[in-house]
Design a protein around this motif. Structure first.
Motif, PDB file in Angstrom:
ATOM      1  N   THR A 116       0.804  -1.219   0.000  1.00  0.00           N
ATOM      2  CA  THR A 116       0.000   0.000   0.000  1.00  0.00           C
ATOM      3  C   THR A 116       0.837   1.269   0.000  1.00  0.00           C
ATOM      4  OG1 THR A 116      -0.099  -0.038   2.417  1.00  0.00           O
ATOM      5  CG2 THR A 116      -1.866  -1.173   1.224  1.00  0.00           C
ATOM      6  N   ASP A 117       2.106   1.174   0.349  1.00  0.00           N
ATOM      7  CA  ASP A 117       2.910   2.383   0.528  1.00  0.00           C
ATOM      8  C   ASP A 117       3.440   2.958  -0.779  1.00  0.00           C
ATOM      9  OD1 ASP A 117       2.535   2.140   3.243  1.00  0.00           O
ATOM     10  OD2 ASP A 117       4.386   0.998   3.558  1.00  0.00           O
ATOM     11  N   GLY A 118       3.713   2.111  -1.754  1.00  0.00           N
ATOM     12  CA  GLY A 118       4.294   2.570  -3.015  1.00  0.00           C
ATOM     13  C   GLY A 118       3.234   2.899  -4.044  1.00  0.00           C
ATOM     14  N   PRO A 119       3.636   2.937  -5.319  1.00  0.00           N
ATOM     15  CA  PRO A 119       2.666   3.229  -6.381  1.00  0.00           C
ATOM     16  C   PRO A 119       1.735   2.049  -6.643  1.00  0.00           C
ATOM     17  CG  PRO A 119       4.835   2.767  -7.309  1.00  0.00           C
ATOM     18  CD  PRO A 119       5.016   2.812  -5.827  1.00  0.00           C
ATOM     19  N   SER A 120       0.533   2.354  -7.042  1.00  0.00           N
ATOM     20  CA  SER A 120      -0.431   1.329  -7.444  1.00  0.00           C
ATOM     21  C   SER A 120      -0.235   1.049  -8.929  1.00  0.00           C
ATOM     22  CB  SER A 120      -1.857   1.825  -7.191  1.00  0.00           C
ATOM     23  OG  SER A 120      -2.800   0.965  -7.812  1.00  0.00           O
ATOM     24  N   GLY A 121       0.144  -0.184  -9.280  1.00  0.00           N
ATOM     25  CA  GLY A 121       0.435  -0.483 -10.681  1.00  0.00           C
ATOM     26  C   GLY A 121       1.580   0.384 -11.157  1.00  0.00           C
ATOM     27  N   PHE A 122       1.360   1.126 -12.242  1.00  0.00           N
ATOM     28  CA  PHE A 122       2.382   2.065 -12.715  1.00  0.00           C
ATOM     29  C   PHE A 122       2.358   3.377 -11.931  1.00  0.00           C
ATOM     30  CE2 PHE A 122       1.941  -0.614 -16.564  1.00  0.00           C
ATOM     31  CZ  PHE A 122       3.276  -0.953 -16.726  1.00  0.00           C
ATOM     32  N   GLY A 123       1.401   3.522 -11.043  1.00  0.00           N
ATOM     33  CA  GLY A 123       1.385   4.669 -10.143  1.00  0.00           C
ATOM     34  C   GLY A 123       0.603   5.870 -10.634  1.00  0.00           C
ATOM     35  N   PHE A 124      -0.003   5.774 -11.816  1.00  0.00           N
ATOM     36  CA  PHE A 124      -0.733   6.935 -12.336  1.00  0.00           C
ATOM     37  C   PHE A 124      -1.840   6.495 -13.271  1.00  0.00           C
ATOM     38  CE2 PHE A 124       2.455   6.008 -15.511  1.00  0.00           C
ATOM     39  CZ  PHE A 124       1.854   6.286 -16.723  1.00  0.00           C
ATOM     40  N   GLU A 125      -2.781   7.406 -13.480  1.00  0.00           N
ATOM     41  CA  GLU A 125      -3.771   7.297 -14.541  1.00  0.00           C
ATOM     42  C   GLU A 125      -3.655   8.549 -15.401  1.00  0.00           C
ATOM     43  OE1 GLU A 125      -5.493   4.784 -15.377  1.00  0.00           O
ATOM     44  OE2 GLU A 125      -5.630   3.518 -13.586  1.00  0.00           O
ATOM     45  N   LEU A 126      -4.106   8.449 -16.640  1.00  0.00           N
ATOM     46  CA  LEU A 126      -4.050   9.565 -17.565  1.00  0.00           C
ATOM     47  C   LEU A 126      -5.364  10.340 -17.565  1.00  0.00           C
ATOM     48  CD1 LEU A 126      -2.366   7.751 -20.585  1.00  0.00           C
ATOM     49  CD2 LEU A 126      -1.296   9.500 -19.133  1.00  0.00           C
ATOM     50  N   THR A 127      -5.265  11.646 -17.775  1.00  0.00           N
ATOM     51  CA  THR A 127      -6.452  12.468 -18.010  1.00  0.00           C
ATOM     52  C   THR A 127      -6.203  13.326 -19.240  1.00  0.00           C
ATOM     53  OG1 THR A 127      -5.817  14.435 -16.725  1.00  0.00           O
ATOM     54  CG2 THR A 127      -6.785  12.592 -15.503  1.00  0.00           C
ATOM     55  N   PHE A 128      -7.257  13.907 -19.767  1.00  0.00           N
ATOM     56  CA  PHE A 128      -7.143  14.756 -20.951  1.00  0.00           C
ATOM     57  C   PHE A 128      -8.293  15.745 -20.912  1.00  0.00           C
ATOM     58  CE2 PHE A 128      -7.859  15.338 -25.682  1.00  0.00           C
ATOM     59  CZ  PHE A 128      -6.670  16.010 -25.938  1.00  0.00           C
ATOM     60  N   ARG A 129      -8.013  16.996 -21.234  1.00  0.00           N
ATOM     61  CA  ARG A 129      -9.046  18.030 -21.266  1.00  0.00           C
ATOM     62  C   ARG A 129      -9.132  18.586 -22.683  1.00  0.00           C
ATOM     63  NH1 ARG A 129     -10.447  19.890 -15.939  1.00  0.00           N
ATOM     64  NH2 ARG A 129      -9.201  18.750 -14.392  1.00  0.00           N
ATOM     65  N   LEU A 130     -10.279  18.429 -23.320  1.00  0.00           N
ATOM     66  CA  LEU A 130     -10.502  18.823 -24.706  1.00  0.00           C
ATOM     67  C   LEU A 130     -11.568  19.908 -24.753  1.00  0.00           C
ATOM     68  CD1 LEU A 130     -10.038  18.258 -27.783  1.00  0.00           C
ATOM     69  CD2 LEU A 130     -11.949  16.623 -27.607  1.00  0.00           C
ATOM     70  N   LYS A 131     -11.242  21.023 -25.385  1.00  0.00           N
ATOM     71  CA  LYS A 131     -12.197  22.122 -25.468  1.00  0.00           C
ATOM     72  C   LYS A 131     -13.495  21.662 -26.136  1.00  0.00           C
ATOM     73  CE  LYS A 131     -12.769  26.839 -27.194  1.00  0.00           C
ATOM     74  NZ  LYS A 131     -12.185  27.925 -28.010  1.00  0.00           N
ATOM     75  N   ARG A 132     -14.620  22.001 -25.514  1.00  0.00           N
ATOM     76  CA  ARG A 132     -15.924  21.628 -26.071  1.00  0.00           C
ATOM     77  C   ARG A 132     -16.289  22.612 -27.177  1.00  0.00           C
ATOM     78  NH1 ARG A 132     -21.158  23.471 -24.819  1.00  0.00           N
ATOM     79  NH2 ARG A 132     -22.778  22.056 -25.554  1.00  0.00           N
ATOM     80  N   GLU A 133     -16.621  22.071 -28.329  1.00  0.00           N
ATOM     81  CA  GLU A 133     -17.027  22.906 -29.464  1.00  0.00           C
ATOM     82  C   GLU A 133     -18.480  23.355 -29.293  1.00  0.00           C
ATOM     83  OE1 GLU A 133     -14.954  23.949 -31.616  1.00  0.00           O
ATOM     84  OE2 GLU A 133     -13.276  22.634 -31.098  1.00  0.00           O
ATOM     85  N   THR A 134     -18.796  24.503 -29.830  1.00  0.00           N
ATOM     86  CA  THR A 134     -20.157  25.031 -29.745  1.00  0.00           C
ATOM     87  C   THR A 134     -21.155  24.029 -30.338  1.00  0.00           C
ATOM     88  OG1 THR A 134     -19.314  27.282 -29.963  1.00  0.00           O
ATOM     89  CG2 THR A 134     -21.669  26.961 -30.367  1.00  0.00           C
ATOM     90  N   GLY A 135     -22.192  23.736 -29.591  1.00  0.00           N
ATOM     91  CA  GLY A 135     -23.222  22.820 -30.062  1.00  0.00           C
ATOM     92  C   GLY A 135     -22.901  21.353 -29.871  1.00  0.00           C
ATOM     93  N   GLU A 136     -21.755  21.045 -29.311  1.00  0.00           N
ATOM     94  CA  GLU A 136     -21.339  19.646 -29.123  1.00  0.00           C
ATOM     95  C   GLU A 136     -22.060  19.078 -27.898  1.00  0.00           C
ATOM     96  OE1 GLU A 136     -17.034  17.929 -30.309  1.00  0.00           O
ATOM     97  OE2 GLU A 136     -17.088  19.040 -28.426  1.00  0.00           O
ATOM     98  N   SER A 137     -22.877  18.065 -28.115  1.00  0.00           N
ATOM     99  CA  SER A 137     -23.688  17.525 -27.021  1.00  0.00           C
ATOM    100  C   SER A 137     -23.078  16.298 -26.377  1.00  0.00           C
ATOM    101  CB  SER A 137     -25.094  17.181 -27.531  1.00  0.00           C
ATOM    102  OG  SER A 137     -25.015  16.214 -28.576  1.00  0.00           O
ATOM    103  N   ALA A 138     -22.119  15.668 -27.033  1.00  0.00           N
ATOM    104  CA  ALA A 138     -21.480  14.468 -26.486  1.00  0.00           C
ATOM    105  C   ALA A 138     -19.978  14.553 -26.736  1.00  0.00           C
ATOM    106  CB  ALA A 138     -22.054  13.204 -27.137  1.00  0.00           C
ATOM    107  N   PRO A 139     -19.180  13.980 -25.853  1.00  0.00           N
ATOM    108  CA  PRO A 139     -17.727  14.062 -26.016  1.00  0.00           C
ATOM    109  C   PRO A 139     -17.241  13.192 -27.169  1.00  0.00           C
ATOM    110  CG  PRO A 139     -18.277  12.649 -24.162  1.00  0.00           C
ATOM    111  CD  PRO A 139     -19.560  13.264 -24.616  1.00  0.00           C
TER     112      PRO A 139
END
Length: 491
Positions: A116-139
């Protein structure tokens, strides 16, 4: 093979099982059943903290899980709608979060449980932030495949990512005509590290960048360019949101950034670029070319002193695959037509030994003797030669090293400063070769002189090839030659 499904939390079981019961209205641990895998529980709890009003986000799921032989290491990618922060000039965007680089299950099906003390698996997960286009209802779902591509690289190479790292992708991230073709990595501005029963998970955010911004990150450092991107709203802003429609680099938006921030940063901090694949070669002028026995060279010994561990690690990476100039992508671009989702063009692992596989031709076996050379002639094409000032100013003047690996032959040239420990080139014998690997040790005084003499390398429009620089008292010659010299061995 992936599918898109409404979330509520990833399913507890394998393929075909129903949705987990994390779809209750509450947030925090109280809303999860005991059967919910603890690793998933921790990450999903952090998502619920940020998005209590979105308990059922859309998810891209791996139909056949990686631990059942599927090609996609990420079990799920959740996609949230983030309203941004108008007060900080942060636009509305889509926020993607991966599940699978960390240990989700704790039963060794994917990752070895190490406590429990060290990293879990590779120690990270990835995230990404993408600008929402006008009128875009789903990612859009392409970011999920981008994250799967990065995850495949991590699983296959066992190389982990850190904040400030760059990823050379050489392809528009969404397979469009966009200038956003590479990535930097940084800490997600909203998601906090999570302690799970299987270790700690941090969240690294992918930031899409243009080629010019990638090169600046390589020649200076990733953190410096990330800070510049944060100051330019249309190029990322404080939360570093990727806008695939961005048509200008930060240096086109503000031309002073290159000279006032990047160039000064390299001079002050040094460069993180430790080497490149390049069109280069070197000749030993100490002996006639036909003297194959090298009778005039001096054997320093069959056991040359080793570079320090950190230096060896960097040089090994450079010699194994090079970095940017004329090289293949470090990571292969996404191919929508990939066969069965498998990608065999993997990058080599940092765990490979110095003498393994293809590196054996560059860093030979210890029994190959190290030779002291009296005089050397270095040859570069113009693109490679243009990096010599960066090598000298950004690396050697900061006590570091820089390696050119030839892409047209099994040859390498490493420049070392007096601050690099364990090099087999020394101040007494500044030119030394170990098989086809040449090391050149340059003193700070000589580096300063070379920078003055090589100043015209910074003005390529006024450059006429071939060009030669010579320092007779140092018995060193550098030639900048046309590409054809390296492309055609008969030249």
């Amino acid at each position: 093979m992936e599918g898109v499904r409404p979330g509520g939390g990833p399913p507890v079981g394998g393929p075909g099982s129903g949705s987990g019961s994390g779809s209750g209205s509450g947030s925090g641990s109280g809303s999860f059943p005991s059967l919910f895998p603890p690793g998933l529980h921790g990450i999903y709890g952090e998502c619920r903290r940020l998005y209590p009003d979105q308990p059922n986000p859309l998810q891209v799921t791996a139909i056949i899980k990686y631990w059942l032989g599927g090609p996609d290491p990420l079990d799920y990618v959740s996609m949230y709608r983030n309203l941004g922060n108008p007060a900080l000039n942060v636009p509305e965007h889509w926020h993607y979060v991966s599940f699978g680089l960390s240990d989700l299950y704790g039963d060794n099906r994917v990752h070895e449980f190490t406590g429990t003390d060290g990293p879990s698996g590779f120690g990270f997960e990835l995230t990404f932030r993408l600008k929402r286009e006008t009128g875009e209802s789903a990612p859009p779902t392409w970011p999920a495949e981008l994250m799967q591509g990065l995850a495949r690289y991590v699983f296959q190479s066992e190389n982990t990512f850190c904040s400030g790292d760059h990823v050379s992708w050489h392809n528009p991230l969404d397979n469009s005509e966009s200038r956003i073709q590479h990535m930097l990595l940084t800490e997600d501005p909203q998601m906090q590290p999570v302690q799970t029963p299987f270790g700690v998970v941090t969240f690294l955010q992918i930031v899409g960048v243009c080629t010019e911004e990638l090169h600046a990150a390589q020649q200076w450092n990733g953190q410096g360019i990330l800070e510049l991107l944060r100051t330019v709203p249309v190029a990322g802003g404080p939360w570093l949101i990727t806008d695939m429609r961005r048509g200008e680099t930060i240096f086109e938006i503000d031309p002073h950034l290159q000279q006032e921030r990047v160039d000064k940063g390299i001079e002050t901090d040094g460069s993180n670029l430790s080497g490149v694949s390049a069109k280069c070669a070197w000749d030993d002028l100490s002996r006639p070319p036909e003297d194959d026995e090298d009778s005039r060279s001096i054997c320093i010994g069959t056991q040359p002193r080793r570079l320090s561990g950190k230096d060896t690690e960097q040089i090994r990476e450079t010699l194994r695959r090079g970095l940017e100039i004329n090289s293949k992508p470090v990571l292969p671009p996404i191919n929508a037509q990939r066969q069965n989702g498998l990608n065999h063009d993997r990058a080599p692992s940092r765990k490979d030994s110095l003498e393994s596989e293809s590196s054996a031709a560059i860093i030979p076996h210890e029994l190959i003797r190290t030779r002291q050379l009296e005089s050397v002639h270095l040859k570069f094409n113009q693109e490679s030669g243009a990096l010599i000032p960066l090598c000298l100013r950004g690396r050697l003047l900061h006590g570091r090293h820089f390696t050119y690996k030839s892409i047209t032959g099994d040859t390498a040239i490493t420049f070392v400063s007096t601050g690099v420990e364990g090099a087999f080139a020394t101040e007494e014998h500044p030119y030394a070769a170990h098989g086809p690997w040449l090391q050149i040790l340059l003193t700070e005084e000589f580096v300063e002189r070379m920078l003055e003499d090589l100043e015209d390398l910074n003005s390529p429009e006024e450059f006429k090839l071939p060009k030669e620089y010579s320092w007779p008292e140092k018995k060193l010659k550098v030639s900048i030659l046309p590409d054809a010299v390296f492309d055609n061995p008969l030249h």
